[in-house]
Design an enzyme around this catalytic site. Structure first.
Site, PDB file in Angstrom:
ATOM      1  N   SER A  12      -8.344 -25.979 -10.250  1.00 50.41           N
ATOM      2  CA  SER A  12      -9.512 -26.313 -10.176  1.00 50.41           C
ATOM      3  C   SER A  12      -9.912 -27.602  -9.663  1.00 50.41           C
ATOM      4  CB  SER A  12     -10.103 -26.546 -11.404  1.00 50.41           C
ATOM      5  OG  SER A  12     -11.499 -26.367 -12.776  1.00 50.41           O
ATOM      6  N   SER A  13      -9.220 -27.948  -8.978  1.00 51.33           N
ATOM      7  CA  SER A  13      -8.496 -29.261  -8.922  1.00 51.33           C
ATOM      8  C   SER A  13      -8.892 -29.569  -6.590  1.00 51.33           C
ATOM      9  CB  SER A  13      -7.444 -29.769  -8.156  1.00 51.33           C
ATOM     10  OG  SER A  13      -7.223 -30.722  -7.841  1.00 51.33           O
TER      11      SER A  13
END
Lengths: 200, 200
Positions: A12-13
């Site tokens: 998710s980064s």
């Protein structure tokens, strides 16, 4: 042969995505394997007191702007996903199931997940999508679907995250080479330098 | 000639010290002036909710270790000051008094302050030391001592810090080139690139 460089990331980064796009270059330039390791960065945040960038005033706006321009700089296909951030449990569990069998295949799968999320804006928390992404890199859909929900791989992801935190990981991406930790995609040149010279 | 690059720093910030050591290179490589701007980063932290690195668990220990190795990498004389961090009001007020008269002289003074703190470990919150450092770069001791306590320069430092925060500055060092902000010494190569190309 020297030890592998550990590359810790949360799917998710955005900065992990940019690092992932440069991880193969890091490997061949440094002459080391890069071992990809999916973690749940939220757990590391709880240990260090950090918060997701987008939840931080001023810094959050800076980060959103920065992702756009870094993407342009490195010619990365990029769009801010509509759902951001998301819980990346499903692809992360599937990743570890694959990594045990075949690191190269696990990396191809990870690249497909990153691309779906940050280039296509798809929702990688959706197991059906994750199964479909696996199919594009040749992974049996039924087996992947089962693995992503199997208690064994749920626990494995927890354990790997715990191990990462014990190694001092507090952000994503994070690299460890010969016990030396480096935080952030901006530090990949230093990681390469450390790997080549065995420290300085 | 293109506009100057703004270089915001707090005298108490190790990463600002490392950036300061590379600021002249940034100037001549990019063909732009670098305008040094002392600020009180604590005020920016209050606006953004940030905390000093050393007050953060895990990240604080990482930072202390990182300062040591970055110093070795760039061959910077460095020792962790016994008193850290300190309130850098005295040298920051003196800096603005000088900057209005002579940017070059203000930079020489700033370099002397950074060196005293991070290479010699001296206490730069001590006005007597600051006056002595001024003397080494040719500044009249009595005039500097008066300026560092003058309400005009106290206010000027507040105003400059406020202006920096309005520009989006939330950390030290921080660069602004053509309205584009970059946080961190790690971003100096990007700042140079942006300055040369006028964006990307």
């Amino acid at each position: 042969m020297s030890d592998a460089i550990s590359f810790y990331f949360d799917f998710s980064s955005p900065y992990a995505y940019f690092a992932a796009l440069q991880a193969d270059d890091l490997a061949w330039r440094s002459g080391r394997e890069v071992a990809w390791k999916a973690i749940m960065i939220g757990s590391a945040f709880r240990a260090s007191g950090n918060k997701p960038l987008v939840d931080q005033p001023i810094k959050g706006a800076y980060a959103r702007h920065d992702w756009e321009r870094v993407a342009r700089l490195i010619n990365a296909p990029y769009r801010m996903p509509d759902r951001f951030p998301v819980a990346s449990l499903a692809p992360s569990r599937a990743f570890w199931w694959l990594a045990d069998r075949d690191q190269a295949l696990a990396q191809r799968f990870a690249k497909a997940v990153f691309h779906a999320y940050f280039a296509e804006g798809e929702d990688i928390s959706d197991l059906a999508l994750v199964v479909q992404l696996g199919r594009t890199v040749g992974i049996d859909p039924a087996a992947l679907e089962a693995a992503a929900q199997d208690a064994v791989w749920k626990q494995r992801l927890k354990d790997e995250t715990e191990t990462a935190i014990e190694q001092g990981v507090f952000g994503s991406p994070f690299f460890v080479v010969d016990g030396e930790g480096f935080w952030g995609a901006d530090r990949m040149a230093m990681v390469e330098d450390w790997a080549k010279r065995g420290g300085w």
